[in-house]
Design a protein around this motif. Structure first.
Motif, PDB file in Angstrom:
ATOM      1  N   ALA B 199      39.546  29.501  39.717  1.00  0.00           N
ATOM      2  CA  ALA B 199      39.084  29.789  38.142  1.00  0.00           C
ATOM      3  C   ALA B 199      38.881  31.268  37.990  1.00  0.00           C
ATOM      4  CB  ALA B 199      37.980  28.770  38.021  1.00  0.00           C
ATOM      5  N   THR B 200      38.620  31.993  38.952  1.00  0.00           N
ATOM      6  CA  THR B 200      37.943  33.371  38.747  1.00  0.00           C
ATOM      7  C   THR B 200      39.258  34.350  39.209  1.00  0.00           C
ATOM      8  OG1 THR B 200      36.862  33.386  40.699  1.00  0.00           O
ATOM      9  CG2 THR B 200      35.645  32.886  38.862  1.00  0.00           C
ATOM     10  N   LEU B 201      40.269  33.874  39.673  1.00  0.00           N
ATOM     11  CA  LEU B 201      41.023  34.600  40.373  1.00  0.00           C
ATOM     12  C   LEU B 201      41.721  35.977  39.135  1.00  0.00           C
ATOM     13  CD1 LEU B 201      42.697  35.680  42.930  1.00  0.00           C
ATOM     14  CD2 LEU B 201      44.509  33.991  42.365  1.00  0.00           C
ATOM     15  N   GLY B 202      41.610  37.044  39.568  1.00  0.00           N
ATOM     16  CA  GLY B 202      42.141  37.988  38.575  1.00  0.00           C
ATOM     17  C   GLY B 202      41.189  38.450  37.385  1.00  0.00           C
ATOM     18  N   SER B 203      39.994  37.928  37.361  1.00  0.00           N
ATOM     19  CA  SER B 203      39.255  38.345  36.340  1.00  0.00           C
ATOM     20  C   SER B 203      38.128  38.903  36.786  1.00  0.00           C
ATOM     21  CB  SER B 203      38.974  36.947  35.301  1.00  0.00           C
ATOM     22  OG  SER B 203      38.066  36.006  36.013  1.00  0.00           O
ATOM     23  N   HIS B 204      37.236  39.196  35.726  1.00  0.00           N
ATOM     24  CA  HIS B 204      35.996  39.802  36.033  1.00  0.00           C
ATOM     25  C   HIS B 204      34.815  38.819  35.787  1.00  0.00           C
ATOM     26  CE1 HIS B 204      32.900  42.845  36.952  1.00  0.00           C
ATOM     27  NE2 HIS B 204      32.219  42.680  36.054  1.00  0.00           N
ATOM     28  N   LEU B 205      34.982  37.633  36.459  1.00  0.00           N
ATOM     29  CA  LEU B 205      33.997  36.476  36.205  1.00  0.00           C
ATOM     30  C   LEU B 205      33.697  35.992  37.528  1.00  0.00           C
ATOM     31  CD1 LEU B 205      35.798  34.594  33.360  1.00  0.00           C
ATOM     32  CD2 LEU B 205      33.611  35.924  33.263  1.00  0.00           C
ATOM     33  N   GLY B 206      32.379  35.340  37.890  1.00  0.00           N
ATOM     34  CA  GLY B 206      32.066  34.768  38.744  1.00  0.00           C
ATOM     35  C   GLY B 206      32.145  33.269  38.486  1.00  0.00           C
ATOM     36  N   PRO B 207      32.025  32.343  39.314  1.00  0.00           N
ATOM     37  CA  PRO B 207      32.237  30.751  39.022  1.00  0.00           C
ATOM     38  C   PRO B 207      30.933  30.400  38.102  1.00  0.00           C
ATOM     39  CG  PRO B 207      31.657  31.103  41.225  1.00  0.00           C
ATOM     40  CD  PRO B 207      31.950  32.439  40.841  1.00  0.00           C
ATOM     41  N   ARG B 208      29.739  31.330  38.042  1.00  0.00           N
ATOM     42  CA  ARG B 208      28.796  30.765  37.225  1.00  0.00           C
ATOM     43  C   ARG B 208      28.933  31.465  35.803  1.00  0.00           C
ATOM     44  NH1 ARG B 208      26.137  27.053  39.925  1.00  0.00           N
ATOM     45  NH2 ARG B 208      25.710  27.540  42.263  1.00  0.00           N
ATOM     46  N   SER B 209      29.752  32.384  35.748  1.00  0.00           N
ATOM     47  CA  SER B 209      29.974  33.127  34.416  1.00  0.00           C
ATOM     48  C   SER B 209      30.324  32.118  33.472  1.00  0.00           C
ATOM     49  CB  SER B 209      30.894  34.149  34.476  1.00  0.00           C
ATOM     50  OG  SER B 209      30.696  34.986  35.378  1.00  0.00           O
ATOM     51  N   PRO B 210      29.787  32.105  32.455  1.00  0.00           N
ATOM     52  CA  PRO B 210      30.118  31.103  31.168  1.00  0.00           C
ATOM     53  C   PRO B 210      31.651  31.487  30.749  1.00  0.00           C
ATOM     54  CG  PRO B 210      28.076  32.235  30.514  1.00  0.00           C
ATOM     55  CD  PRO B 210      28.583  32.811  31.629  1.00  0.00           C
ATOM     56  N   THR B 211      32.308  30.163  30.713  1.00  0.00           N
ATOM     57  CA  THR B 211      33.757  30.501  30.120  1.00  0.00           C
ATOM     58  C   THR B 211      34.753  30.319  31.684  1.00  0.00           C
ATOM     59  OG1 THR B 211      34.322  32.455  29.882  1.00  0.00           O
ATOM     60  CG2 THR B 211      33.322  31.333  28.020  1.00  0.00           C
ATOM     61  N   SER B 212      34.186  30.450  32.753  1.00  0.00           N
ATOM     62  CA  SER B 212      35.000  30.628  33.794  1.00  0.00           C
ATOM     63  C   SER B 212      35.834  29.175  34.095  1.00  0.00           C
ATOM     64  CB  SER B 212      34.188  30.740  35.080  1.00  0.00           C
ATOM     65  OG  SER B 212      33.467  29.712  35.474  1.00  0.00           O
ATOM     66  N   LEU B 213      35.823  28.157  33.572  1.00  0.00           N
ATOM     67  CA  LEU B 213      36.359  27.182  33.675  1.00  0.00           C
ATOM     68  C   LEU B 213      37.838  27.330  33.110  1.00  0.00           C
ATOM     69  CD1 LEU B 213      36.659  23.992  34.717  1.00  0.00           C
ATOM     70  CD2 LEU B 213      36.001  23.388  32.391  1.00  0.00           C
ATOM     71  N   LEU B 214      37.899  28.216  32.053  1.00  0.00           N
ATOM     72  CA  LEU B 214      39.174  28.617  31.249  1.00  0.00           C
ATOM     73  C   LEU B 214      40.256  28.984  31.974  1.00  0.00           C
ATOM     74  CD1 LEU B 214      38.028  30.234  27.745  1.00  0.00           C
ATOM     75  CD2 LEU B 214      39.278  28.007  28.121  1.00  0.00           C
ATOM     76  N   GLY B 215      39.706  29.847  33.180  1.00  0.00           N
ATOM     77  CA  GLY B 215      40.701  30.302  34.081  1.00  0.00           C
ATOM     78  C   GLY B 215      41.405  29.193  34.928  1.00  0.00           C
TER      79      GLY B 215
END
Ligand SMILES: Cc1cc2nc3c(=O)[nH]c(=O)nc-3n(C[C@H](O)[C@H](O)[C@H](O)COP(=O)(O)OP(=O)(O)OC[C@H]3O[C@@H](n4cnc5c(N)ncnc54)[C@H](O)[C@@H]3O)c2cc1C
Lengths: 406, 518
Positions: B199-215
């Motif tokens: 879900a987080t590959l290639g973005s500046h998000l951790g799995p607990r960052s809001p909206t990370s499911l979109l990835g």
């Protein structure tokens, strides 16, 4: 009081003076008789000083001194100064020669007017932009990709407007040799107290007049120099009420009075394109890209501009301030933003913003509804209004070169 | 002087797809590529004598419309088998997702398998709702009536096809973080770690960052051979994908010039008129299509003078600091990952032991530091395509997170330290691997930026988060492939729907240009 908190209190003095003084404040305070102040961009500015009627007549028959220091000023400098200003503002800055001033305006991406103001070309690579609103972030972001610096100099530079038929005589008497050679919209630098003062033949009154800019430290000595020289030529300090009448006679608009600037407008239909406030003449579609160009060109092509600013002459002598404009006395088509009985034109004049096609293709049968308060009762007057060209008055002495001496 | 109907700047896969599609429409098209070779981040290059690899190493979203329009199979593309994903574990008990994103699961309990099947079906169902939105051009809100836009939203989301309960859950979950969602359904840390990573590959998000499911939805909206969520290591490597697209472009009459960096987009009276190369050569065209990063396009090639200030602000505000590093190892022989069988080694091996681990790997990245225990996705491409390595030797390709573009200490000193941290992780899962290394190449986001001319070294040419998606991608005023400059279009990963080897931005942009008669 403990030391710490007293230190803190001194550091917090800013909120004890919510309205700042300008560099001329000691002189203005000394002349203030009416205690009639208003807030001009955070500064304490006189609405009137002694008598608003007579202050107005000082503009038209003597020499009126008006403090314009609160006007926002930017210093724009660098090899790309001209290109930068061409991208930001509507008119072609390449046509503005060094030593000249022009009246211009600038827009956001959507083509809505952010402000209008005057642009002074002090040297080929050095400009001063004067306006109502603060624009530093906008100007700095606009400077990306240009070799130019933009500096806020509102506080550092003091400004005075000296307007009226004897103004050139006052300046000459004050020793500004050669000032009479300035044509309308010319500017030049003159020595003052070891420094320099920039004098331009510009103003906001439609009359013969000049504007003077000097470093804030030289403000008081400059004031005194003019005051002394003007003694026998009827120099008077004036406030904004008098100036506002003169500017209306001259047909000039004021940001956030006659139109709402794009960054201030909260309601989506309050923003205006240049063509909607009578500034369409500034738009130079031939000069290359500038902010809002695409939007303005598109709106023109589509005919989608919805408003028009007009000058009105209204029957009778009761100022129609903020009156609603009607077509055939029935259909509401606009609003008056400024109105006075003009002592010079001897006419009842107004500026109004109308919704097209009214004011554009439909120009007859217009009326304004004036509510005249007469001893605690409104009298509703429906007065015929006629669209007339601006300016409402044209004074030959404004442009005469050389100007007449007194 | 020759003149073209259209010039495409950038010979990445999206530029080639756009060029080929326009070529097929009868237009005379020229592609300008700065590097010596086309393919962008998907090109295959030698990184050690006899060892070749491409930065993008897995195919999971090349769009069927692109396949069909360009007849890529006819041009030699074949996917090879669907590759499994293996969630590695230090104790030699990996968990494997077989088929298309875990049609079957091995290495975990029966109850977890059942829970996964239900959850997987739900994820694919919801990703399927977003799929059409991620395939077509986003709507123009400005020129669309409310009726039209709500109609678009309704049909686009095809929410009506969902039952009431499903619709409610879809909307509830849409902006959630992957970690919370996974916790609602699953128990196995390895499985949840894998989802967190994907879900987080290639973005500046951790799995607990809001909206990370979109990835994760973005990933699952991709498909291979009609199977949603599937992935493949294409036969012949990513290079073969590029070769097929290039062949389609050439047979559509597209001209390609390599070593031809565009320096400037010519603009005359507010209209794109051509391109100036760094050599000073000027090539004119009616339409210019930029397949490179949107910021480079506007700030460097168009220049701020031709743009409005507000637009420049928005372009400058696009977030595009990459977090992904790429490791290429030239190994004496294939490594052995504990507990992984032969098919597993030909699949995708993931080090992301738990969602918490991924989150902890992300934490330092927020403050400009790399993960001391990075997470990664590993492939051994030379197992499927022996031409990539000398006889008996092996190529290891790993996408590693988190490696913040703006590393506080600077990558010059940070890089060797980060390589050490990565090797330490690899050693835990494939003991002895360190001794097999003949050559190691680590590309930090800064290196990726330079090599592929990708600002920030960003996977998607700009963060793919809710505020930079759909009609806000890359920014208002340049969405839907149009730009403020007449005759100039965008078609790279920075445009809707985003990055990955999909060809969708390229195809959609070409269709838009054809529709606009550009
Ligand atoms: C480390 C890493 C690993 C990845 N792994 C995968 C993966 O496994 N699977 C996957 O699907 N996606 C992966 N991606 C994402 C994928 O590689 C990108 O999203 C994709 O390459 C974008 O394609 P593009 O054609 O839009 O742009 P690019 O591939 O970036 O191509 C742009 C091209 O334009 C050229 N160019 C730039 N400037 C100029 C100029 N001024 N003039 C001429 N040419 C110019 C560049 O040289 C380049 O060739 C990965 C990305 C990275 C960074």
């Amino acid at each position: 009081m403990p030391k710490l908190s007293s230190a803190r209190l001194t550091a917090q003095s800013h909120f004890r003076t919510l309205r700042l003084g300008t560099p001329f404040q000691p002189r203005i305070d000394a002349l203030m008789k009416t205690n009639d102040w208003y807030d001009w961009g955070g500064y304490r500015a006189p609405a009137s000083l002694w008598d608003e009627e007579l202050e107005y007549f000082a503009i038209r028959s003597q020499a009126a001194l008006f403090d314009i220091s609160p006007m926002v000023k930017y210093r724009i400098e660098g090899p790309d100064g001209e290109d930068f200003l061409n991208r930001v503002t509507l008119r072609d800055v390449a046509k503005l020669k060094s030593g000249r001033v022009h009246y211009t305006a600038w827009c956001d991406d959507e083509g809505y007017v952010l402000d209008d103001g005057t642009l002074f070309r002090l040297a080929p690579d050095r400009f001063r932009l004067c306006c109502q609103e603060r624009h530093l972030p906008w100007l700095l972001d606009s400077a990306i990709g240009f070799d130019v610096s933009v500096l806020e100099e509102t506080e550092a530079v003091a400004g005075l407007a000296l307007q009226g038929p004897t103004s050139v005589a006052v300046l000459r008497e004050a020793g500004f040799a050669g000032v009479e050679r300035l044509k309308v919209f010319d500017l030049a630098e003159f020595p003052h107290e070891g420094g320099r003062v920039t004098i331009s033949r510009t103003g906001f009154t439609g009359d013969l007049g000049y504007e003077l800019f000097a470093p804030a430290e030289l403000a008081l000595s400059l004031w005194d120099r003019l005051w002394k020289a003007g003694e026998l030529r009827g120099i008077r300090a004036i406030g904004y009420t008098a100036l506002n009448r003169a500017r209306l006679e001259a047909g000039l608009i004021v940001a956030n009075a006659d139109f709402v600037t794009a960054e201030h407008a909260i309601r989506p239909d309050r923003v205006r394109m240049p063509d909607e406030i009578g500034l369409g003449f500034m738009v130079d579609l031939e000069k290359g890209h500038f902010n809002g160009r695409r939007a303005i060109a598109q709106a023109r092509a589509k005919g989608s501009m919805r408003h028009v600013l007009v000058g009105l002459e209204i029957e009778g002598n009761i100022p129609a301030e903020h009156a609603i404009v009607y077509h055939k006395q029935k259909k509401e088509v606009g609003l008056v933003s400024a109105a006075i009985w003009s002592p010079m034109a001897k006419r009842n004049i107004a500026l109004a913003s109308l919704s097209r096609p009214y004011g554009d293709t439909i120009t007859d049968d217009l009326w304004v509804e004036i509510y005249a308060m007469r001893e605690l009762r409104y009298e509703r007057l429906m007065k015929r209004a006629r669209i007339v060209p601006r300016p409402f008055i044209k004074l030959d002495r404004r442009t005469a070169s050389p100007p007449a001496d007194f | 002087m020759t003149s073209f109907d259209a010039i495409v700047i950038g010979g990445g896969h999206n530029g080639l797809v756009a060029a080929a599609t326009l070529g097929k429409s009868g237009r005379k098209v020229l592609v300008l590529e700065a590097a010596g070779e086309v393919g962008g981040a998907a090109r295959t290059e030698e990184f050690a004598p006899g060892f070749r690899v491409s930065s993008a190493h897995l195919l999971n979203r090349l769009h069927p419309e692109v396949m069909k329009t360009l007849e890529l199979e006819r041009h030699g593309l074949s996917f090879g088998p669907i590759a499994p994903s293996v969630a590695l574990s230090r104790d030699g008990n990996p968990l494997t997702l077989h088929g298309a994103y875990g049609e079957t699961l091995t290495g975990t309990s029966a109850s977890e398998q059942a829970a996964w099947q239900e959850f997987r079906a739900q994820l694919l169902r919801y990703a399927g709702i977003l799929k059409p939105l991620l395939a077509r051009r986003p709507p123009d809100l400005g020129n669309m009536s409310l009726m039209e836009s709500s109609a678009f939203a309704m049909t686009g989301l095809s929410l009506r096809r969902l039952g009431k309960e499903d619709m409610r859950d879809f909307l509830r979950m849409l902006l959630m973080n992957v970690s919370d969602v996974a916790d609602e359904h699953l128990a196995d840390d390895r499985l949840k770690g894998l989802l967190a990573f994907d879900a987080t590959l290639g973005s500046h998000l951790g799995p607990r960052s809001p909206t990370s499911l979109l990835g994760l939805y973005y990933r699952l909206a991709g498909e291979i051979s009609g199977q949603p969520g599937a992935q493949a290591l294409p036969a012949g490597g990513m290079g073969a994908v590029i070769a097929a697209i290039l062949s389609a472009a050439k047979s559509a009459g597209v001209g390609v010039r390599t070593d031809a960096p565009a320096m400037k987009i010519l603009i005359e009276r507010g209209r794109a008129a051509g391109v100036v190369l760094d050599s000073g050569e000027e090539i004119r065209a009616k339409t210019v299509i930029s397949a490179i990063n949107p910021r480079s396009t506007f700030i460097d090639l168009v220049g701020t003078r031709e743009l409005d200030t507000g637009f420049v602000r928005r372009i400058k505000n696009i977030r595009m600091k990459g977090n992904v590093a790429k490791l290429h190892l030239a190994l004496d022989r294939p490594p052995e990952f504990s507990g992984v069988d032969a098919t597993g080694h030909r699949g995708r091996l993931v080090i992301a032991p738990s969602s918490d681990h991924v989150e902890r790997a992300f934490n330092p990245a927020k403050y400009g530091e790399f993960s001391p225990e990075p997470v990664m996705e590993i492939t051994l491409p030379s197992l499927a395509d022996t031409s990539l390595a000398p006889d008996g030797a092996c190529v290891l390709s790993a996408v590693v997170q988190y490696a913040p573009y703006a590393l506080k200490e600077g990558w010059e000193t940070g890089k060797p330290k980060f390589l050490k941290a990565i090797m330490a992780q690899l050693e835990l899962y494939a003991p002895g691997i360190g001794k097999l290394v003949r050559h190691a190449e680590l590309l930090t986001p800064a290196d990726i930026e330079t090599r592929y001319r990708m600002p920030g070294g960003h996977w998607h040419h700009g963060e793919l988060q809710a505020d930079q998606m759909m009609m806000s991608r890359p920014a208002f005023g340049a969405s839907g492939y149009d730009t403020p400059i007449d005759g100039l279009y965008l078609c790279g990963a920075g445009s809707h729907p985003g990055g990955g080897i999909s060809g969708v931005p390229g195809l959609n942009a070409a269709r838009r240009i054809i529709e606009m008669r550009g």
